[in-house]
Structure formats: structure tokens, C-alpha cells
Write an enzyme that holds these catalytic residues in place. Structure first.
Site, PDB file in Angstrom:
ATOM      1  N   ARG A 106       1.109  -1.314  -0.273  1.00  0.00           N
ATOM      2  CA  ARG A 106      -0.136   0.143  -0.043  1.00  0.00           C
ATOM      3  C   ARG A 106       0.674   1.391  -0.599  1.00  0.00           C
ATOM      4  O   ARG A 106       0.719   2.119  -0.808  1.00  0.00           O
ATOM      5  CB  ARG A 106      -0.808  -0.225   1.275  1.00  0.00           C
ATOM      6  CG  ARG A 106      -2.256  -1.238   1.536  1.00  0.00           C
ATOM      7  CD  ARG A 106      -3.237  -1.083   2.334  1.00  0.00           C
ATOM      8  NE  ARG A 106      -3.547   0.074   2.909  1.00  0.00           N
ATOM      9  CZ  ARG A 106      -4.332   0.830   3.850  1.00  0.00           C
ATOM     10  NH1 ARG A 106      -4.412  -0.632   4.756  1.00  0.00           N
ATOM     11  NH2 ARG A 106      -4.778   1.850   4.066  1.00  0.00           N
ATOM     12  N   CYS A 160      -1.410   6.367   7.938  1.00  0.00           N
ATOM     13  CA  CYS A 160      -1.040   4.933   8.188  1.00  0.00           C
ATOM     14  C   CYS A 160      -2.393   5.680   7.135  1.00  0.00           C
ATOM     15  O   CYS A 160      -2.620   6.207   6.773  1.00  0.00           O
ATOM     16  CB  CYS A 160      -1.767   4.579   9.470  1.00  0.00           C
ATOM     17  SG  CYS A 160      -3.713   4.405  10.947  1.00  0.00           S
TER      18      CYS A 160
END
Length: 279
Positions: free
Chosen positions: A175, A234
Site C-alpha cells: 500500500r 496510516c
């Protein structure tokens, strides 16, 4: 000082009026799990369910953003959570969303916040008592004392990225690199320019943080100097709190969390994005 308590410690203090247990379970949108439904089916006796999404700024358009301190005081107090008791938070993943609750309560000025080592999975594995339904506590007084230094927004992170201020991203490597789609629809892939990558799950073993030596080694290996200020990020501000917890555990000098995280950054047209591994 450890941020954790053991399952035995909690079992010994379940009837202590100065200890409040909080189930802060939350799951990724694509996980196929409903934390509240699981809570109703079985939870640690006396545990209050703390929903990260509803006990938040629901007008922001972003998930589980910190609410105004006065609003938080009212929300927590209505749940029966006091800022003067020892709060023991846990989740049903072991160590995933509980650190977000730990961080939230600390930012809001709770006097004592602990995390249950191993969380719900360890409690269950030891065949300890569970209750079903909703556990309610009488209304309490939560007096928020907001720590504004512990949280940053988009403009602060943009300035930090441009100046080389340390930013560390807790998402997985794929990611971070932009090699896989984001679990939330409509978000771009990649990472904040100049940020580093330290997947949160590499810091965890059996529902607890790894040793201080291992944490320090992993943080240094990610290119982070814990003696200098760090911003954690995050996907949506949940696992960034795992990094904040790890950094605090090894006595990092100054740690702030980017509350909007990639859900905000990856959804904005004016946010610069890099792909590939950390440079």
C-alpha cells in the site's frame, strides 16, 4: 512504565471500582466483521463498547476523527467513562484498534490508560469469563484536557513533508508503494512524499508489542531517529497509534499522529503523492 496489563491482572481487578474495561474493537471496512455485533455476543465482564466511529467528529467527512474536547467529555461521560479511573482498553484482534483508543484517551487527558496484553483473543484462549449483551455503567465525569501537540492536520503534514520532518507510515509495504489498491474506495495509491514505512504488524507478537530492543531496532531500520520529532500516519488514523505506542514505549522525544492519515491525503487533489519504496 509499561502501557500494558496482563489478563491475570485484569481478572483480579474486574470488581475494582477504580478500573474500567473498554472494548475498542474496530475492523477494516473490507474485513467482513462487525465489532459491535461481536461485542454483544461476548465481551469481558463489565466492558463498555467504545465505537471509534461514533465517538468521533462525525461531521468531518473522515472516519473516527477526534471530536471537540467538550463533545468528547460528554460522549465519554455518558458511557460511564471517567477521566480519573484506570481505563483498560482491548480489542478482538489482539492489538489493532486498542492503541487508537489508548491514544485518544491520553490525548483527551485521561489520568491512566492501559492496554490489555493479548486482548480479547488471549482472554478467550484462557477460557476466562465472558458476558453477553450490553454492559452499562452509570454516567460519569470525564474532564478532557486536550493535548494539541499530539495531533496534526493536513497543512502541518504538508509542511512537514516539504521540510523533511520525519513522517512514518504504518500501512503495509504494498500500500505504501502504491502497488495495491486502497481498501477505501476512491483513494489514490502511494504515500506522503519523504515519509518512511514501518508496517505496524511487524512491531507486534502475540497481541503485544515486541521487546524494547526489537522496537528500537525496527524503528531505526525504517530510517527513523526516535530522538527527533516524528509524525505517525496510516490508512485512517488507527494503526498510526500502534506506531505512536511503540515510539512512546522507547521514550521517543516528540510524537504526533496525523488524524486524517491516508483517507484524507489520498482523497485530496492538492496532496502530492509518491509511489515506490521509501527513498
Amino acid at each position: 512504565m509499561s502501557h500494558f496489563v496482563s489478563t491475570q491482572w485484569l481478572a483480579d481487578h474486574l470488581d475494582d471500582p477504580k478500573v474500567q474495561v473498554i472494548d475498542a474493537s474496530w475492523h477494516m471496512p473490507n474485513a467482513g466483521r462487525d465489532a459491535h455485533t461481536e461485542y454483544l455476543a461476548g465481551h469481558i465482564p463489565g466492558a463498555i463498547f467504545f465505537d471509534l466511529d461514533t465517538n468521533a467528529d462525525t461531521s468531518s467527512g473522515l472516519p473516527h476523527m477526534l471530536p471537540d474536547p467538550a463533545v468528547f467529555s460528554a460522549l465519554a461521560g455518558a458511557l460511564g467513562i471517567s477521566s480519573d479511573t484506570v481505563l483498560v482498553v482491548y480489542d478482538e484482534a489482539g492489538l489493532f484498534s486498542a492503541p487508537r483508543a489508548w491514544w485518544t484517551f491520553k490525548v483527551m487527558g485521561a489520568h491512566g490508560v492501559k492496554i490489555l496484553e493479548g486482548g480479547g483473543p488471549k482472554w478467550r484462549a484462557e477460557s476466562r469469563q465472558l458476558d453477553s449483551g450490553t454492559s452499562k455503567a452509570p454516567p460519569a465525569k470525564f474532564e478532557a484536557k486536550f493535548d494539541s501537540d499530539a495531533v496534526v492536520g493536513f497543512q502541518e503534514v504538508l509542511a512537514a513533508s516539504e521540510s523533511g520532518h520525519q513522517i512514518v507510515d504504518a500501512r503495509g509495504a504494498a500500500r505504501f508503494a502504491g502497488d495495491t489498491p486502497e481498501p477505501r474506495a476512491g483513494l489514490k495509491s502511494g504515500h506522503i512524499p519523504s515519509s518512511r514505512n514501518l508496517p505496524f504488524d511487524t512491531l507486534i507478537a502475540d497481541g503485544a508489542l515486541r521487546s524494547d530492543t526489537e522496537l528500537a531496532g525496527a524503528i531505526a531500520a525504517a530510517g527513523i531517529d526516535a530522538t527527533k520529532p516524528v509524525i505517525t500516519s496510516c490508512g485512517s488514523g488507527v494503526t498510526a497509534a500502534v506506531l505512536a505506542l511503540a515510539l512512546d514505549t522507547i521514550s521517543a522525544s516528540q510524537v504526533a499522529l496525523y488524524d486524517g492519515s491516508w483517507t484524507e491525503w489520498g482523497g485530496r487533489d492538492d496532496a502530492p503523492i509518491e509511489t515506490g519504496p521509501a527513498r
